[in-house]
Design a protein around this motif. Structure first.
Motif, PDB file in Angstrom:
ATOM      1  N   LEU A  81      43.086  35.101  48.427  1.00 31.67           N
ATOM      2  CA  LEU A  81      42.061  35.485  47.451  1.00 31.67           C
ATOM      3  C   LEU A  81      42.289  34.632  46.213  1.00 31.67           C
ATOM      4  CD1 LEU A  81      39.756  37.430  46.611  1.00 31.67           C
ATOM      5  CD2 LEU A  81      41.529  39.001  45.781  1.00 31.67           C
ATOM      6  N   LEU A  84      37.816  36.402  41.512  1.00 33.28           N
ATOM      7  CA  LEU A  84      36.728  37.371  41.550  1.00 33.28           C
ATOM      8  C   LEU A  84      35.567  36.769  40.776  1.00 33.28           C
ATOM      9  CD1 LEU A  84      38.802  40.605  40.755  1.00 33.28           C
ATOM     10  CD2 LEU A  84      38.084  39.744  42.995  1.00 33.28           C
ATOM     11  N   VAL A  86      32.170  36.951  38.888  1.00 36.46           N
ATOM     12  CA  VAL A  86      31.428  37.952  38.114  1.00 36.46           C
ATOM     13  C   VAL A  86      30.033  37.411  37.816  1.00 36.46           C
ATOM     14  CG1 VAL A  86      31.435  39.354  36.016  1.00 36.46           C
ATOM     15  CG2 VAL A  86      33.613  38.690  37.092  1.00 36.46           C
ATOM     16  N   ALA A  95      33.567  36.751  45.852  1.00 34.41           N
ATOM     17  CA  ALA A  95      34.988  36.424  45.745  1.00 34.41           C
ATOM     18  C   ALA A  95      35.188  34.969  46.148  1.00 34.41           C
ATOM     19  CB  ALA A  95      35.815  37.334  46.645  1.00 34.41           C
ATOM     20  N   GLY A 174      31.180  34.536  35.105  1.00 35.84           N
ATOM     21  CA  GLY A 174      32.307  33.624  35.273  1.00 35.84           C
ATOM     22  C   GLY A 174      33.199  34.027  36.429  1.00 35.84           C
ATOM     23  N   VAL A 175      34.411  33.543  36.386  1.00 39.41           N
ATOM     24  CA  VAL A 175      35.359  33.771  37.475  1.00 39.41           C
ATOM     25  C   VAL A 175      36.695  34.235  36.899  1.00 39.41           C
ATOM     26  CG1 VAL A 175      36.667  32.665  39.344  1.00 39.41           C
ATOM     27  CG2 VAL A 175      34.279  32.037  38.960  1.00 39.41           C
ATOM     28  N   ILE A 176      37.274  35.236  37.520  1.00 42.59           N
ATOM     29  CA  ILE A 176      38.630  35.664  37.190  1.00 42.59           C
ATOM     30  C   ILE A 176      39.561  35.076  38.254  1.00 42.59           C
ATOM     31  CG2 ILE A 176      40.153  37.628  36.792  1.00 42.59           C
ATOM     32  CD1 ILE A 176      37.523  39.326  36.501  1.00 42.59           C
ATOM     33  N   PRO A 177      40.387  34.097  37.878  1.00 44.24           N
ATOM     34  CA  PRO A 177      41.288  33.507  38.882  1.00 44.24           C
ATOM     35  C   PRO A 177      42.312  34.535  39.377  1.00 44.24           C
ATOM     36  CG  PRO A 177      41.197  32.164  36.872  1.00 44.24           C
ATOM     37  CD  PRO A 177      40.557  33.485  36.553  1.00 44.24           C
ATOM     38  N   VAL A 178      42.620  34.462  40.643  1.00 45.67           N
ATOM     39  CA  VAL A 178      43.620  35.339  41.252  1.00 45.67           C
ATOM     40  C   VAL A 178      44.632  34.461  41.983  1.00 45.67           C
ATOM     41  CG1 VAL A 178      44.035  37.230  42.888  1.00 45.67           C
ATOM     42  CG2 VAL A 178      41.901  37.150  41.598  1.00 45.67           C
ATOM     43  N   SER A 179      45.909  34.753  41.806  1.00 40.86           N
ATOM     44  CA  SER A 179      46.921  33.969  42.529  1.00 40.86           C
ATOM     45  C   SER A 179      48.177  34.796  42.760  1.00 40.86           C
ATOM     46  CB  SER A 179      47.281  32.697  41.744  1.00 40.86           C
ATOM     47  OG  SER A 179      47.829  33.047  40.492  1.00 40.86           O
ATOM     48  N   LEU A 180      48.949  34.379  43.758  1.00 38.43           N
ATOM     49  CA  LEU A 180      50.221  35.024  44.063  1.00 38.43           C
ATOM     50  C   LEU A 180      51.301  34.382  43.184  1.00 38.43           C
ATOM     51  CD1 LEU A 180      50.704  37.200  46.266  1.00 38.43           C
ATOM     52  CD2 LEU A 180      51.692  35.411  47.667  1.00 38.43           C
TER      53      LEU A 180
ATOM     54  N   GLN B 181      48.333  38.087  40.656  1.00 37.72           N
ATOM     55  CA  GLN B 181      48.061  38.071  39.218  1.00 37.72           C
ATOM     56  C   GLN B 181      46.630  37.632  38.942  1.00 37.72           C
ATOM     57  OE1 GLN B 181      50.255  38.812  36.683  1.00 37.72           O
ATOM     58  NE2 GLN B 181      51.934  39.326  38.076  1.00 37.72           N
ATOM     59  N   VAL B 186      37.371  32.501  33.468  1.00 40.45           N
ATOM     60  CA  VAL B 186      36.735  31.200  33.266  1.00 40.45           C
ATOM     61  C   VAL B 186      35.237  31.446  33.080  1.00 40.45           C
ATOM     62  CG1 VAL B 186      36.275  28.945  34.292  1.00 40.45           C
ATOM     63  CG2 VAL B 186      38.474  30.083  34.700  1.00 40.45           C
TER      64      VAL B 186
END
Lengths: 202, 202
Positions: A81, A84, A86, A95, A174-180, B181, B186
């Motif tokens: 993922l 997210l 928006v 997504a 916009g976009v909410i970045p998601v990362s591990l 996280q 953006v």
């Protein structure tokens, strides 16, 4: 809201294999699914890609895994993922992700169990395998390694990236970045984490 | 190295349901697997838990999803990787995780598609659904919602937590925490992210 399974399909051809390999090398856990007595059976597993194979590692005590070990048709599914998305309307929310499903038959890996453990370890914590003693024969005897071939046409890799669908521009999108993320190592014994552990924290 | 599928099993009884619910409410993507023509078929999907049901949302254009929509036996698998466990020997390396597999039959959700979209949205970005216009009938007609019941005995929840197996104490051992996280939003259009987006970044 747009489903994970419908966007920007990259099928298994040509350069797309690079996308698949990068995903498989980044993601640490996938879901193995097969059919047992006509019903779906699934389990999340740590894995590593070595060349054209996915290696899965379990205990010889894991009964269900043994049951499906030889020749069973299976899928191995991984995803990341990435964000997210928006949008102005709920329907256009989405997504960003990368995913892959590999279809194939599970095969037992008979030889070089120690090599398999090293491959898996090096994928999870690069460099760790060379910091520890060689695996003993007793230890390798207690492990069960399965593999699945990555062929020319037995996988599907999909992804979505980028921003939301264009709207009126009146509201924020916009976009909410998601990362591990890897956190600071928590010490159980000893003073200083080894180089492998330190370098994992970027 | 210890497999994800063998440690600290929590079966579906009593208070363990709390562990399952917490996992389902935290994890955003799961893998849906079913059997098509005797072969396993899998796809990663966004989902939300509402009470005793898992809600899965797709497009009516997603053919395979429609094919398995009604009455097909399926599994839905979720996991969270919580840490990499670093031990003295490669064999004792492990992972901290929580995982769940729910088995059941997929059912079409006929009514209140708009409510389903709101539930899914509120799980992914809490509060977002109340910031956007109501979903239109045209939009809900273009969606396909499936559900799977969470019963008393149709799921398995497993977890491992804590440190590595005890060793000689001569070398560093410990745990590298892993977590998903959210990064800084953006912007595509507009000035300031809405409250829902701002509160997601903790």
């Amino acid at each position: 809201m747009t489903a994970l399974d419908e966007l920007n399909r990259y099928r298994s051809r040509g350069a797309d294999r690079d996308v698949l390999d990068a995903l498989l090398d980044e993601v640490k856990v996938g879901v193995l699914s097969t059919v047992v007595d006509g019903l779906p059976w699934s389990v999340p597993m740590l894995f590593a890609r070595v060349g054209d194979r996915i290696l899965l590692h379990g205990s010889t005590g894991a009964g269900a895994l043994r049951q499906v070990a030889t020749g069973a048709p299976a899928t191995f599914t991984v995803f990341a993922l990435d964000g997210l998305v928006v949008a102005e309307t709920l329907f256009d929310h989405s997504a960003n992700y990368r995913s892959a499903v590999i279809r194939g038959c599970l095969e037992m890996v008979e030889a070089d169990e120690a090599d398999v453990l090293r491959s898996l370890s090096d994928k999870l914590i690069p460099g760790r395998a060379s910091e520890v003693p060689t695996i003993t024969g007793k230890e390798t005897a207690a492990t069960l390694t399965l593999s699945m071939a990555i062929g020319d046409d037995n996988w599907l890799c999909k992804a979505r990236s980028g921003g939301p669908a264009e709207g009126s521009g009146d509201t924020w999108t916009g976009v909410i970045p998601v990362s591990l993320q890897f956190g600071d190592p928590v010490t159980a014994t000893g003073d200083e984490p080894p180089a492998s552990v330190r370098s994992l924290r970027r």
